[in-house]
Design a protein around this motif. Structure first.
Motif, PDB file in Angstrom:
ATOM      1  N   PRO A  13       0.809  -1.231   0.000  1.00 40.14           N
ATOM      2  CA  PRO A  13       0.000   0.000   0.000  1.00 40.14           C
ATOM      3  C   PRO A  13       0.837   1.273   0.000  1.00 40.14           C
ATOM      4  CG  PRO A  13      -0.945  -1.592   1.505  1.00 40.14           C
ATOM      5  CD  PRO A  13       0.377  -2.143   1.084  1.00 40.14           C
ATOM      6  N   GLN A  14       1.986   1.255   0.659  1.00 42.63           N
ATOM      7  CA  GLN A  14       2.840   2.436   0.678  1.00 42.63           C
ATOM      8  C   GLN A  14       3.443   2.697  -0.704  1.00 42.63           C
ATOM      9  OE1 GLN A  14       2.874   0.188   3.408  1.00 42.63           O
ATOM     10  NE2 GLN A  14       1.540   1.729   4.338  1.00 42.63           N
ATOM     11  N   VAL A  15       3.846   1.620  -1.394  1.00 41.75           N
ATOM     12  CA  VAL A  15       4.362   1.776  -2.759  1.00 41.75           C
ATOM     13  C   VAL A  15       3.295   2.403  -3.650  1.00 41.75           C
ATOM     14  CG1 VAL A  15       5.265   0.596  -4.798  1.00 41.75           C
ATOM     15  CG2 VAL A  15       5.928  -0.196  -2.514  1.00 41.75           C
ATOM     16  N   MET A  16       2.066   1.885  -3.582  1.00 39.51           N
ATOM     17  CA  MET A  16       0.967   2.419  -4.390  1.00 39.51           C
ATOM     18  C   MET A  16       0.731   3.888  -4.084  1.00 39.51           C
ATOM     19  SD  MET A  16      -0.340   0.379  -6.624  1.00 39.51           S
ATOM     20  CE  MET A  16      -1.695   1.491  -6.991  1.00 39.51           C
ATOM     21  N   SER A  17       0.760   4.235  -2.825  1.00 42.70           N
ATOM     22  CA  SER A  17       0.505   5.607  -2.417  1.00 42.70           C
ATOM     23  C   SER A  17       1.568   6.553  -2.968  1.00 42.70           C
ATOM     24  CB  SER A  17       0.471   5.690  -0.885  1.00 42.70           C
ATOM     25  OG  SER A  17       0.265   7.027  -0.452  1.00 42.70           O
ATOM     26  N   TYR A  18       2.825   6.174  -2.849  1.00 43.97           N
ATOM     27  CA  TYR A  18       3.905   7.030  -3.333  1.00 43.97           C
ATOM     28  C   TYR A  18       3.853   7.217  -4.845  1.00 43.97           C
ATOM     29  CZ  TYR A  18       6.322   7.032   1.190  1.00 43.97           C
ATOM     30  OH  TYR A  18       6.651   7.236   2.501  1.00 43.97           O
ATOM     31  N   VAL A  19       3.596   6.131  -5.579  1.00 42.26           N
ATOM     32  CA  VAL A  19       3.575   6.224  -7.045  1.00 42.26           C
ATOM     33  C   VAL A  19       2.337   6.988  -7.519  1.00 42.26           C
ATOM     34  CG1 VAL A  19       3.490   4.914  -9.214  1.00 42.26           C
ATOM     35  CG2 VAL A  19       4.953   4.133  -7.330  1.00 42.26           C
ATOM     36  N   SER A  20       1.201   6.757  -6.899  1.00 41.80           N
ATOM     37  CA  SER A  20      -0.026   7.453  -7.308  1.00 41.80           C
ATOM     38  C   SER A  20       0.068   8.954  -7.058  1.00 41.80           C
ATOM     39  CB  SER A  20      -1.242   6.862  -6.593  1.00 41.80           C
ATOM     40  OG  SER A  20      -1.156   7.073  -5.194  1.00 41.80           O
ATOM     41  N   ARG A  21       0.874   9.351  -6.055  1.00 40.91           N
ATOM     42  CA  ARG A  21       1.063  10.776  -5.764  1.00 40.91           C
ATOM     43  C   ARG A  21       2.291  11.341  -6.488  1.00 40.91           C
ATOM     44  NH1 ARG A  21       0.434   9.290  -0.095  1.00 40.91           N
ATOM     45  NH2 ARG A  21       2.610   9.924   0.209  1.00 40.91           N
ATOM     46  N   ALA A  22       2.925  10.506  -7.323  1.00 41.48           N
ATOM     47  CA  ALA A  22       4.114  10.897  -8.089  1.00 41.48           C
ATOM     48  C   ALA A  22       5.286  11.267  -7.199  1.00 41.48           C
ATOM     49  CB  ALA A  22       3.790  12.032  -9.061  1.00 41.48           C
ATOM     50  N   GLU A  23       5.289  10.778  -5.974  1.00 40.99           N
ATOM     51  CA  GLU A  23       6.439  10.968  -5.100  1.00 40.99           C
ATOM     52  C   GLU A  23       7.523   9.943  -5.424  1.00 40.99           C
ATOM     53  OE1 GLU A  23       5.320  11.116  -1.005  1.00 40.99           O
ATOM     54  OE2 GLU A  23       3.686  12.514  -1.373  1.00 40.99           O
ATOM     55  N   MET A  24       7.114   8.859  -6.090  1.00 34.90           N
ATOM     56  CA  MET A  24       8.025   7.872  -6.659  1.00 34.90           C
ATOM     57  C   MET A  24       7.632   7.708  -8.129  1.00 34.90           C
ATOM     58  SD  MET A  24      10.165   6.611  -4.347  1.00 34.90           S
ATOM     59  CE  MET A  24      10.321   6.917  -2.586  1.00 34.90           C
ATOM     60  N   ASP A  25       8.614   7.426  -8.964  1.00 32.91           N
ATOM     61  CA  ASP A  25       8.330   7.273 -10.391  1.00 32.91           C
ATOM     62  C   ASP A  25       7.821   5.881 -10.737  1.00 32.91           C
ATOM     63  OD1 ASP A  25       9.246   9.906 -11.227  1.00 32.91           O
ATOM     64  OD2 ASP A  25      11.246   9.185 -10.679  1.00 32.91           O
ATOM     65  N   ALA A  26       8.244   4.897  -9.969  1.00 33.22           N
ATOM     66  CA  ALA A  26       7.848   3.512 -10.246  1.00 33.22           C
ATOM     67  C   ALA A  26       7.957   2.696  -8.966  1.00 33.22           C
ATOM     68  CB  ALA A  26       8.745   2.916 -11.340  1.00 33.22           C
ATOM     69  N   GLY A  27       7.409   1.490  -9.009  1.00 35.25           N
ATOM     70  CA  GLY A  27       7.475   0.634  -7.824  1.00 35.25           C
ATOM     71  C   GLY A  27       6.959  -0.757  -8.100  1.00 35.25           C
ATOM     72  N   PHE A  28       7.214  -1.646  -7.164  1.00 30.31           N
ATOM     73  CA  PHE A  28       6.795  -3.046  -7.286  1.00 30.31           C
ATOM     74  C   PHE A  28       5.645  -3.334  -6.320  1.00 30.31           C
ATOM     75  CE2 PHE A  28      11.151  -3.010  -8.848  1.00 30.31           C
ATOM     76  CZ  PHE A  28      11.044  -3.777 -10.003  1.00 30.31           C
TER      77      PHE A  28
END
Length: 246
Positions: A165-180
């Motif tokens: 859930p944290q990966v999804m949150s970061y990527v959906s908010r564009a705080e991360m560019d990609a994730g697994f």
């Protein structure tokens, strides 16, 4: 004398009910699979009229530590790899295979990736993955990145967070560019991300399984009935919805 006999009957009935309560199915899983397990239990209760209790509260390691400490859980659902180290508590031989589910690479809106190799692109600055010590998709991501040689290439971009859930949150908010993440998370959050692709090889398969806890409660008829249902086609539609295929 009649009063005494009646008291004995009442006591015996109470003991019988207590035994039944102890034998009742109580299932646990890690945080990433709670919605899937809840959906499975709802369908099982509809199909059979039986009752299933649920015990959730942390990652699978935390929940299994409670099982080893004597919690009332009788069935554990998780990936087979995570359960291997708990052979003293779980009866793998009586377990049921639910199916496999892939590791998924997601990326933010405004970015397009064709494969994990694109993580080396200058357009990708930050990549998130779940903690491999606590989450199965983190473990799978680490195995894939290490085995493919990408771990070294993107070492400066990689960020380890707690769970999917944290990966999804970061990527959906564009705080991360990609994730697994897992397939369920990618499907549910597809409107908030740029896209996703399955990583099908390069890590030990994520094989979902249901295993009973060792002991009398785990051998109870209602536990066996639940496991039989989980292994039947009746459970397939629910599993498919959550990205698990036999």
């Amino acid at each position: 004398m009649k009063l005494f006999t009646s008291t004995l009957i009442t006591a015996a009935a109470a003991l019988t009910l207590a035994g039944a309560a102890q034998a009742q199915v109580t299932v646990t899983t890690g945080g990433g699979y709670i919605k899937m397990v809840e959906a499975l239990t709802v369908q099982y209760e509809k199909d059979t009229g039986a009752k299933v209790e649920k015990a959730f509260g942390g990652n699978i390691g935390q929940m299994l530590a409670q099982v080893e400490s004597g919690s009332p859980v009788t069935v554990v659902i998780s990936d087979a790899t995570s359960l291997k180290k708990f052979t003293k508590a779980l009866n793998a031989d009586a377990g049921v295979r639910l199916g496999d589910t892939p590791l998924i690479l997601i990326w933010r809106k405004g970015l397009t990736l064709a494969s994990p190799e694109d993580l080396t692109s200058d357009a990708v600055k930050r990549v998130a993955m779940p903690d491999p010590k606590a989450a199965v998709y983190g473990r799978a991501a680490k195995e894939y990145l290490d085995g493919s040689g990408l771990a070294e290439k993107i070492a400066g971009k990689l960020n380890v967070v707690s769970m999917v859930p944290q990966v999804m949150s970061y990527v959906s908010r564009a705080e991360m560019d990609a994730g697994f993440v897992n397939l369920l998370a990618a499907r549910q959050g597809k409107d908030k991300i740029g896209g996703f692709v399955a990583v099908k090889e390069g890590y030990e398969p994520i094989r979902m399984t249901a295993q009973p806890v060792k002991g009398a409660a785990g051998e109870a008829d209602d536990v066996k009935a639940f496991l039989t249902w989980l292994g039947s086609p009746k459970a397939d539609a629910v599993l498919e919805k959550f990205g698990v295929s036999r």
